[in-house]
Design an enzyme around this catalytic site. Structure first.
Site, mmCIF file in Angstrom:
data_model
loop_
_atom_site.group_PDB
_atom_site.id
_atom_site.type_symbol
_atom_site.label_atom_id
_atom_site.label_comp_id
_atom_site.label_asym_id
_atom_site.label_seq_id
_atom_site.Cartn_x
_atom_site.Cartn_y
_atom_site.Cartn_z
ATOM 1 N N ASN A 105 6.420 6.369 -3.927
ATOM 2 C CA ASN A 105 6.224 4.779 -3.635
ATOM 3 C C ASN A 105 7.198 4.672 -2.700
ATOM 4 O OD1 ASN A 105 5.551 2.008 -3.520
ATOM 5 N ND2 ASN A 105 4.852 1.493 -5.851
ATOM 6 N N CYS A 107 5.622 -4.827 -1.855
ATOM 7 C CA CYS A 107 4.713 -4.145 -0.815
ATOM 8 C C CYS A 107 4.159 -4.195 -0.053
ATOM 9 C CB CYS A 107 4.247 -2.839 -1.933
ATOM 10 S SG CYS A 107 4.953 -2.504 -3.339
ATOM 11 N N HIS A 160 -0.650 0.481 1.401
ATOM 12 C CA HIS A 160 0.417 0.639 0.489
ATOM 13 C C HIS A 160 -0.093 1.621 -0.879
ATOM 14 C CE1 HIS A 160 3.459 0.639 -2.366
ATOM 15 N NE2 HIS A 160 3.223 0.251 -2.839
HETATM 16 O O1 UT7 Z 1 4.004 -0.860 -6.089
HETATM 17 C C1 UT7 Z 1 4.423 -1.691 -7.090
HETATM 18 C C2 UT7 Z 1 3.463 -1.893 -7.832
HETATM 19 N N1 UT7 Z 1 3.215 -0.695 -9.028
HETATM 20 C C3 UT7 Z 1 2.361 0.122 -9.103
HETATM 21 O O2 UT7 Z 1 1.238 -0.339 -8.141
HETATM 22 C C4 UT7 Z 1 1.910 0.836 -10.793
HETATM 23 C C5 UT7 Z 1 0.373 0.437 -10.428
HETATM 24 N N2 UT7 Z 1 0.705 1.151 -11.897
HETATM 25 C C6 UT7 Z 1 0.436 2.367 -11.952
HETATM 26 O O3 UT7 Z 1 0.469 3.392 -10.704
HETATM 27 C C7 UT7 Z 1 0.327 3.458 -13.376
HETATM 28 O O4 UT7 Z 1 0.156 2.458 -14.393
HETATM 29 C C8 UT7 Z 1 1.824 4.262 -14.279
HETATM 30 C C9 UT7 Z 1 1.787 5.731 -13.673
HETATM 31 C C10 UT7 Z 1 2.531 3.795 -13.786
HETATM 32 C C11 UT7 Z 1 1.253 4.450 -15.167
HETATM 33 O O5 UT7 Z 1 0.201 5.012 -15.568
HETATM 34 P P1 UT7 Z 1 -1.296 4.994 -16.547
HETATM 35 O O6 UT7 Z 1 -2.396 6.170 -16.098
HETATM 36 O O7 UT7 Z 1 -1.493 2.962 -16.424
HETATM 37 O O8 UT7 Z 1 -0.526 4.918 -17.395
HETATM 38 P P2 UT7 Z 1 -0.247 4.577 -19.012
HETATM 39 O O9 UT7 Z 1 0.906 3.160 -19.022
HETATM 40 O O10 UT7 Z 1 -1.527 3.896 -19.709
HETATM 41 O O11 UT7 Z 1 0.021 5.503 -20.036
HETATM 42 C C12 UT7 Z 1 -0.300 6.320 -20.309
HETATM 43 C C13 UT7 Z 1 0.758 6.995 -22.146
HETATM 44 C C14 UT7 Z 1 0.973 6.092 -22.223
HETATM 45 O O12 UT7 Z 1 1.019 6.854 -24.138
HETATM 46 P P3 UT7 Z 1 0.356 6.516 -25.096
HETATM 47 O O13 UT7 Z 1 0.862 5.229 -25.601
HETATM 48 O O14 UT7 Z 1 -0.761 6.746 -24.893
HETATM 49 O O15 UT7 Z 1 0.461 7.511 -26.409
HETATM 50 C C15 UT7 Z 1 3.066 6.059 -22.022
HETATM 51 O O16 UT7 Z 1 3.439 6.195 -23.070
HETATM 52 O O17 UT7 Z 1 1.858 7.838 -21.038
HETATM 53 C C16 UT7 Z 1 2.397 7.325 -21.263
HETATM 54 N N3 UT7 Z 1 3.591 7.731 -20.052
HETATM 55 C C17 UT7 Z 1 4.429 8.860 -19.606
HETATM 56 N N4 UT7 Z 1 4.048 10.014 -20.597
HETATM 57 C C18 UT7 Z 1 4.778 11.173 -19.615
HETATM 58 C C19 UT7 Z 1 4.284 6.131 -19.535
HETATM 59 N N5 UT7 Z 1 4.805 6.886 -17.995
HETATM 60 C C20 UT7 Z 1 5.111 8.493 -18.282
HETATM 61 C C21 UT7 Z 1 5.877 9.175 -18.049
HETATM 62 N N6 UT7 Z 1 5.797 10.569 -18.467
HETATM 63 N N7 UT7 Z 1 6.558 8.855 -16.589
#
Ligand code: UT7
Length: 335
Positions: free
Chosen positions: A290, A120, A260
């Site tokens: 993204n 990115c 980005h």
């Molecule tokens: O450009 C490439 C580099 N990548 C990035 O820049 C990505 C950076 N990270 C992010 O954008 C975020 O971390 C994500 C969008 C990937 C995830 O968001 P988050 O707020 O960090 O969510 P999380 O991983 O803390 O997950 C929170 C909850 C979890 O459930 P529990 O454990 O709290 O019950 C996940 O299992 O949300 C759950 N979850 C989802 N729920 C519904 C994870 N993905 C999903 C989903 N739909 N798609």
């Protein structure tokens, strides 16, 4: 971090072009594929929909369309381009490069062509390298391109990644210009890498490890979203601040922040930490998701087209992601 401050570089962006495929993949479509919801995706990422390349479209096809857009809008020729630097993490093939395919399509003579893989941070890295080639007088007219078909590298059974990624391309022509007749300039740049964190975002089908970390081998993008998020808010925020401090600018003296587009929450948090007002940050994430190396030109071009970005405005472009690497450029817009 190395910061180079280049006053009057004589390198000017003289045209920009973009392209996204027609097919839209909405949050509602993803609800049918994985356990997710429109509400969760919108709240956690700011994404409503993303574009998906057709079966016949590869990274080079998207790149060619972006270059065509640039030619048509700015009445430019690319026949005399002497280098193509193309950033992608999703090339048509390892060899030949996507840049070679673009060269072949437009039939440029005496033109160098190379792909650059900085995930990115690819587009801003390409801009830095183009600036170096122009400054050293090795080149006079360079095409930089960011193009991605991330949908080909996305596991649509993994809800933690498939909600994020989309396809698209952006291109810029960067030329040596007479500084007395053009206000356009690349004013400062920086770059740094935390390679020991490389396993936090990867796509592998060859090496089975990074250090002691075992990699999935299926060529799909894998990430530890939480760790990348943390890294962005600490290391990337610090990198942007260092670029401003090292070059004598402040968030208030910059007109537009073009980060980005990884996640709208990251864009908002970075803006807040560095001191940009929310409306200073350009984003295309709502409709394109993204798009990695393509996200900065896509966000910037939307604001060029609707007239927000004007000649004379100061821009801070900042790429960051897989590597983990980051690269920023402060520039004056001139078209
Ligand atoms: O450009 C490439 C580099 N990548 C990035 O820049 C990505 C950076 N990270 C992010 O954008 C975020 O971390 C994500 C969008 C990937 C995830 O968001 P988050 O707020 O960090 O969510 P999380 O991983 O803390 O997950 C929170 C909850 C979890 O459930 P529990 O454990 O709290 O019950 C996940 O299992 O949300 C759950 N979850 C989802 N729920 C519904 C994870 N993905 C999903 C989903 N739909 N798609």
């Amino acid at each position: 971090m190395t910061i180079s401050t280049l006053v009057h570089s004589h390198a000017t962006v003289t045209a920009i072009g973009t392209y996204v495929p027609d097919r839209i993949l909405s949050n509602q479509d993803l609800e049918k594929l994985v356990d997710t919801s429109d509400e969760w995706i919108l709240k956690r990422t700011g994404i409503r929909e993303r574009r998906i390349a057709s079966k016949e479209q590869y990274a080079s096809d998207l790149a060619i369309e972006a270059v065509r857009d640039l030619i048509n809008r700015y009445n430019k020729t690319v026949q005399d381009v002497d280098y193509i630097i193309l950033a992608t993490s999703t090339p048509d093939s390892f060899v030949p490069s996507v840049a070679s395919r673009v060269q072949a399509f437009f039939g440029m003579q005496n033109c160098g062509a190379a792909d650059l893989q900085a995930a990115c941070a690819g587009f801003t890295s390409a801009l830095q390298m183009a600036n170096g080639l122009l400054l050293s007088k090795l080149c006079r007219k360079i095409l930089i391109i960011g193009t991605e078909t991330l949908s080909r590298a996305t596991d649509y059974t993994d809800r933690t990644t498939c909600i994020l990624f989309g396809d698209g391309a952006g291109a810029m022509l960067v030329e040596t210009t007479d500084p007395t007749s053009s206000p356009g300039d690349i004013l400062a740049s920086n770059a740094s890498t935390d390679g020991e964190q490389g396993h936090q975002v990867y796509r592998s089908s060859l090496a089975p490890h990074i250090g002691s970390f075992e990699l999935s081998q299926n060529s799909m993008l894998v990430q530890n979203g939480k760790e990348v998020y943390r890294w962005a808010l600490s290391r990337v925020a610090a990198g942007i601040q260092e670029l401003l401090d090292g070059s004598g600018y402040t968030a208030q003296t910059i007109d537009w922040f073009v980060p980005h587009n990884a996640n709208q929450r990251i864009i908002d948090a970075l803006s807040e930490r560095v001191g940009f007002a929310a409306q200073q940050a350009l984003s295309s994430i709502e409709h394109y998701g993204n798009t990695s190396a393509a996200s900065i030109p896509l966000a910037l071009d939307a604001a060029v087209k609707d007239g927000r970005v004007q000649p004379g405005h100061l821009l801070l472009l900042y790429g960051f992601g897989g590597g983990l690497t980051q690269a920023g450029v402060i520039m004056r817009w001139s078209i």
